[in-house]
Scaffold this motif. Structure first.
Motif, PDB file in Angstrom:
ATOM      1  N   TYR A 262       0.827  -1.210   0.000  1.00 28.70           N
ATOM      2  CA  TYR A 262       0.000   0.000   0.000  1.00 28.70           C
ATOM      3  C   TYR A 262       0.863   1.264   0.000  1.00 28.70           C
ATOM      4  N   THR A 263       1.901   1.277   0.833  1.00 25.25           N
ATOM      5  CA  THR A 263       2.715   2.502   0.958  1.00 25.25           C
ATOM      6  C   THR A 263       3.613   2.738  -0.250  1.00 25.25           C
ATOM      7  N   GLN A 264       3.945   1.671  -0.994  1.00 27.08           N
ATOM      8  CA  GLN A 264       4.857   1.833  -2.130  1.00 27.08           C
ATOM      9  C   GLN A 264       4.139   1.912  -3.479  1.00 27.08           C
ATOM     10  N   ALA A 265       2.830   1.625  -3.514  1.00 25.66           N
ATOM     11  CA  ALA A 265       2.074   1.658  -4.777  1.00 25.66           C
ATOM     12  C   ALA A 265       1.892   3.092  -5.271  1.00 25.66           C
ATOM     13  N   GLU A 266       1.910   3.251  -6.578  1.00 23.91           N
ATOM     14  CA  GLU A 266       1.618   4.561  -7.180  1.00 23.91           C
ATOM     15  C   GLU A 266       0.120   4.856  -7.088  1.00 23.91           C
ATOM     16  N   VAL A 267      -0.683   3.821  -7.333  1.00 20.99           N
ATOM     17  CA  VAL A 267      -2.146   3.929  -7.321  1.00 20.99           C
ATOM     18  C   VAL A 267      -2.711   2.610  -6.807  1.00 20.99           C
ATOM     19  N   VAL A 280     -10.331  -3.459   1.545  1.00 22.21           N
ATOM     20  CA  VAL A 280      -9.039  -3.150   0.935  1.00 22.21           C
ATOM     21  C   VAL A 280      -8.949  -1.684   0.521  1.00 22.21           C
ATOM     22  N   LEU A 281     -10.066  -1.103   0.115  1.00 23.54           N
ATOM     23  CA  LEU A 281     -10.091   0.323  -0.239  1.00 23.54           C
ATOM     24  C   LEU A 281      -9.845   1.179   1.003  1.00 23.54           C
ATOM     25  N   VAL A 282     -10.492   0.810   2.101  1.00 20.37           N
ATOM     26  CA  VAL A 282     -10.296   1.519   3.369  1.00 20.37           C
ATOM     27  C   VAL A 282      -8.844   1.404   3.833  1.00 20.37           C
ATOM     28  N   GLU A 283      -8.281   0.198   3.734  1.00 16.56           N
ATOM     29  CA  GLU A 283      -6.892  -0.031   4.147  1.00 16.56           C
ATOM     30  C   GLU A 283      -5.924   0.801   3.314  1.00 16.56           C
ATOM     31  N   ALA A 284      -6.111   0.782   1.997  1.00 20.00           N
ATOM     32  CA  ALA A 284      -5.224   1.526   1.104  1.00 20.00           C
ATOM     33  C   ALA A 284      -5.261   3.019   1.415  1.00 20.00           C
ATOM     34  N   MET A 285      -6.473   3.550   1.624  1.00 18.96           N
ATOM     35  CA  MET A 285      -6.612   4.975   1.935  1.00 18.96           C
ATOM     36  C   MET A 285      -5.984   5.302   3.274  1.00 18.96           C
ATOM     37  N   GLY A 286      -6.178   4.415   4.244  1.00 12.75           N
ATOM     38  CA  GLY A 286      -5.583   4.626   5.565  1.00 12.75           C
ATOM     39  C   GLY A 286      -4.068   4.679   5.526  1.00 12.75           C
ATOM     40  N   MET A 287      -3.457   3.959   4.564  1.00 11.46           N
ATOM     41  CA  MET A 287      -2.002   3.964   4.400  1.00 11.46           C
ATOM     42  C   MET A 287      -1.536   5.092   3.483  1.00 11.46           C
ATOM     43  N   CYS A 289      -2.546   5.803   0.260  1.00  8.09           N
ATOM     44  CA  CYS A 289      -2.412   5.461  -1.158  1.00  8.09           C
ATOM     45  C   CYS A 289      -3.515   6.169  -1.954  1.00  8.09           C
ATOM     46  N   ALA A 290      -3.148   6.808  -3.056  1.00  7.67           N
ATOM     47  CA  ALA A 290      -4.143   7.431  -3.935  1.00  7.67           C
ATOM     48  C   ALA A 290      -4.970   6.326  -4.592  1.00  7.67           C
ATOM     49  N   CYS A 291      -6.301   6.496  -4.614  1.00  6.59           N
ATOM     50  CA  CYS A 291      -7.184   5.385  -5.013  1.00  6.59           C
ATOM     51  C   CYS A 291      -8.143   5.730  -6.144  1.00  6.59           C
ATOM     52  N   VAL A 292      -8.398   4.711  -6.976  1.00  6.77           N
ATOM     53  CA  VAL A 292      -9.437   4.737  -8.001  1.00  6.77           C
ATOM     54  C   VAL A 292     -10.357   3.562  -7.724  1.00  6.77           C
ATOM     55  N   ALA A 293     -11.679   3.784  -7.772  1.00  5.66           N
ATOM     56  CA  ALA A 293     -12.614   2.692  -7.488  1.00  5.66           C
ATOM     57  C   ALA A 293     -13.798   2.722  -8.437  1.00  5.66           C
ATOM     58  N   MET A 294     -14.202   1.533  -8.906  1.00  7.25           N
ATOM     59  CA  MET A 294     -15.462   1.404  -9.642  1.00  7.25           C
ATOM     60  C   MET A 294     -16.609   1.761  -8.701  1.00  7.25           C
ATOM     61  N   ASP A 295     -17.532   2.569  -9.162  1.00  6.52           N
ATOM     62  CA  ASP A 295     -18.679   2.979  -8.340  1.00  6.52           C
ATOM     63  C   ASP A 295     -19.760   1.905  -8.396  1.00  6.52           C
ATOM     64  N   LEU A 334      -1.954  15.807  -7.775  1.00  2.04           N
ATOM     65  CA  LEU A 334      -3.229  15.126  -7.506  1.00  2.04           C
ATOM     66  C   LEU A 334      -3.002  13.900  -6.628  1.00  2.04           C
ATOM     67  N   ARG A 335      -1.926  13.152  -6.915  1.00  5.00           N
ATOM     68  CA  ARG A 335      -1.602  11.956  -6.140  1.00  5.00           C
ATOM     69  C   ARG A 335      -1.341  12.328  -4.676  1.00  5.00           C
ATOM     70  N   ARG A 336      -0.604  13.417  -4.467  1.00  4.01           N
ATOM     71  CA  ARG A 336      -0.288  13.865  -3.094  1.00  4.01           C
ATOM     72  C   ARG A 336      -1.555  14.343  -2.382  1.00  4.01           C
ATOM     73  N   LYS A 337      -2.423  15.059  -3.104  1.00  2.00           N
ATOM     74  CA  LYS A 337      -3.679  15.566  -2.523  1.00  2.00           C
ATOM     75  C   LYS A 337      -4.563  14.410  -2.070  1.00  2.00           C
ATOM     76  N   PHE A 338      -4.777  13.416  -2.958  1.00  2.00           N
ATOM     77  CA  PHE A 338      -5.611  12.272  -2.610  1.00  2.00           C
ATOM     78  C   PHE A 338      -5.014  11.491  -1.446  1.00  2.00           C
ATOM     79  N   SER A 339      -3.704  11.366  -1.437  1.00  2.00           N
ATOM     80  CA  SER A 339      -3.012  10.638  -0.368  1.00  2.00           C
ATOM     81  C   SER A 339      -3.287  11.269   0.992  1.00  2.00           C
ATOM     82  N   GLU A 340      -3.168  12.595   1.063  1.00  2.00           N
ATOM     83  CA  GLU A 340      -3.369  13.295   2.341  1.00  2.00           C
ATOM     84  C   GLU A 340      -4.830  13.246   2.783  1.00  2.00           C
ATOM     85  N   LYS A 341      -5.748  13.498   1.853  1.00  2.00           N
ATOM     86  CA  LYS A 341      -7.179  13.496   2.189  1.00  2.00           C
ATOM     87  C   LYS A 341      -7.650  12.103   2.603  1.00  2.00           C
TER      88      LYS A 341
END
Length: 364
Positions: A262-267, A280-287, A289-295, A334-341
Motif C-alpha cells: 500500500y505505501t509503495q504503490a503509485e495507485v 481493501v479500499l479503506v486499508e489503502a486509503m488509511g495507508m 495510497c491514492a485510489c481509483v474505485a469502480m462505483d 493530484l496523487r499527493r492531494k488524494f493521499s493526504e485526504k
C-alpha cells in the motif's frame, strides 16, 4: 462475571469479513469480555487473533458434495453449533455472512438467545441465489434478530429487491473498522513502480476489467500487481498470457505485509462489479495510497468523495478506468492531494469508534 459474546463465521481463512470479525473479537476480548469465535468450517487462521479468544471449529468440510455428505455436514453443523451456544449462553451472538447467519440464528431462536446477523457483501451474490424456501427461512431468522447489520447504508436496497424482505425495518449501518497494520518495512517490495489491487480472485472483483484497463495504458515502466487467491486464478493467468502481459501483470498471492505494498504503490485500484463495504479500499486509503474505485453496489461511494480523496469510475467503464489511473499516475500534485485526504479515514473508521457502535447494539 465477564460478559460472554460468541462470534460465528464460516472460517477465518482470509477475506474482508474475516478480518473485520477478528478485529472486533480482539477488541472485545481486550475489554475483558469472554469471547468465543465459532467457525463452521475447519480451516487455517489467516489473521492474528488475541490469545484470550477461544476458537471452536465445528466441521471439516468435505469437498465431495454428494447428497449424503451435504446432509451429514448440515446435521453436524446444526447439532454442534446448538451444543456450543447452549453451553456458552452468551449475552449476544454476532453472526457474519449468510450461511453463518442462518445456522446461528436458527440455533439462537431455538435456545431463546439474542443474536445479531450481519451481511458483508452484495445480496445479489448471497440471498438472491437462495431458493424460495431458504429465502423464507432466512427472512424469519433475520426478522427476529436484534438487527441486520450492514457495512454500507445503500446495501439495504439490495435486500428490498427480495419481495419478503421489503417489510424488514431492523437494518443498521456500521462501517468496517480500519485495520491497523504493523509498521511498514524499509525494503522495496517490487523492482519497478506499480499499480496495486487486492482481493479474492473471483468474478465479483472485476480483475479481468482491471487487466484490460491496464493493457490500454501501454505502460513501459509501471507494472500491475494483484494480491489474493481464488477460483479465477487460472482464468486470469490465461487472460494475462493472451494479452502478452506476463512480464507486466503479476498475481502475487496472499501477502501478510500488505502495508508495504500500500505505501509503495503509485495507485490502488478497486475494480469490483459488486461489494459490501470494501476493506481493501479503506486499508489503502488509511495507508495514504491514492485510489481509483469502480462505483459499484455497494460501498465505494460511501468511502470516496469523487475528486476530493480519490476517483470514482462508472461501473464497468473500462476506458474511464484507464483514464482515471493515468490521471493519477501522471499528476504528482493530484496523487499527493488524494493521499493526504484519504488518511482521514483513520479517524472516521477507527476501531474505537466502530466498536462503540457495535457495543451499543450488543448491549441494547
Amino acid at each position: 462475571m465477564a460478559t460472554k459474546l460468541c462470534f460465528v463465521i464460516n472460517s477465518l481463512e482470509g477475506g474482508g469479513a474475516e478480518r473485520v470479525i477478528t478485529n472486533l473479537a480482539n477488541h472485545f476480548s481486550d475489554k475483558d469480555c469472554s469471547v468465543t469465535m465459532i467457525c463452521l468450517n475447519t480451516a487455517g487462521v489467516r489473521y492474528e487473533i488475541n490469545k484470550k479468544v477461544k476458537i471452536i471449529n465445528l466441521v471439516k468440510r468435505n469437498d465431495h458434495q454428494s447428497l449424503f455428505n451435504r446432509l451429514r455436514y448440515a446435521y453436524l453443523t446444526f447439532y454442534r453449533l446448538l451444543a456450543v451456544l447452549k453451553k456458552e449462553k452468551p449475552l449476544c451472538t454476532i453472526c457474519f455472512m449468510t450461511s453463518a447467519n442462518v445456522w446461528a440464528g436458527l440455533c439462537c431462536l431455538i435456545l431463546g438467545l439474542p443474536y445479531l446477523v450481519s451481511e458483508r457483501t452484495a445480496p445479489a451474490y448471497t440471498l438472491h441465489q437462495y431458493n424460495k424456501l431458504l429465502q423464507w427461512v432466512a427472512f424469519h431468522i433475520y426478522r427476529k434478530s436484534k438487527a441486520i447489520v450492514l457495512p454500507a447504508f445503500e446495501m439495504f436496497k439490495g435486500f428490498k429487491r427480495i419481495k419478503q424482505f421489503e417489510t424488514l425495518n431492523n437494518f443498521k449501518t456500521i462501517h468496517n473498522p480500519i485495520h491497523h497494520f504493523s509498521h511498514s518495512n524499509a525494503g522495496t517490495v517490487h523492482s519497478k513502480r506499480f499499480i496495486l489491487s487486492v482481493g479474492r480472485l473471483c468474478h465479483e472483483k472485476g480483475f479481468d476489467h482491471l487487466i484490460e484497463a491496464y493493457r490500454n495504458l501501454n505502460l513501459a515502466d509501471v507494472d500491475l500487481l494483484i494480491s489474493g487467491e481464488g477460483p479465477e486464478r487460472a482464468s486470469l493467468e490465461r487472460q494475462i498470457a493472451d494479452l502478452n502481459l506476463k512480464d507486466k501483470v503479476k498475481l502475487i498471492g496472499f501477502k501478510s505485509n500488505l502495508q508495504d505494498y500500500y505505501t509503495q504503490a503509485e495507485v490502488f485500484v478497486l475494480s469490483s462489479r459488486s461489494e459490501g463495504y470494501p476493506n481493501v479500499l479503506v486499508e489503502a486509503m488509511g495507508m495514504g495510497c491514492a485510489c481509483v474505485a469502480m462505483d459499484c453496489e455497494f460501498g465505494p461511494s460511501e468511502i470516496i468523495k469523487h475528486g476530493v480523496n480519490g476517483l470514482l469510475v462508472t461501473k464497468g467503464d473500462i476506458v474511464e478506468l484507464s483514464l482515471s489511473i493515468d490521471k493519477i499516475l501522471n499528476n504528482k500534485y493530484l496523487r499527493r492531494k488524494f493521499s493526504e485526504k484519504a488518511k482521514s479515514i483513520n479517524e472516521t473508521n477507527s476501531i474505537e469508534r466502530i466498536s462503540a457502535n457495535w457495543e451499543q447494539l450488543i448491549m441494547s
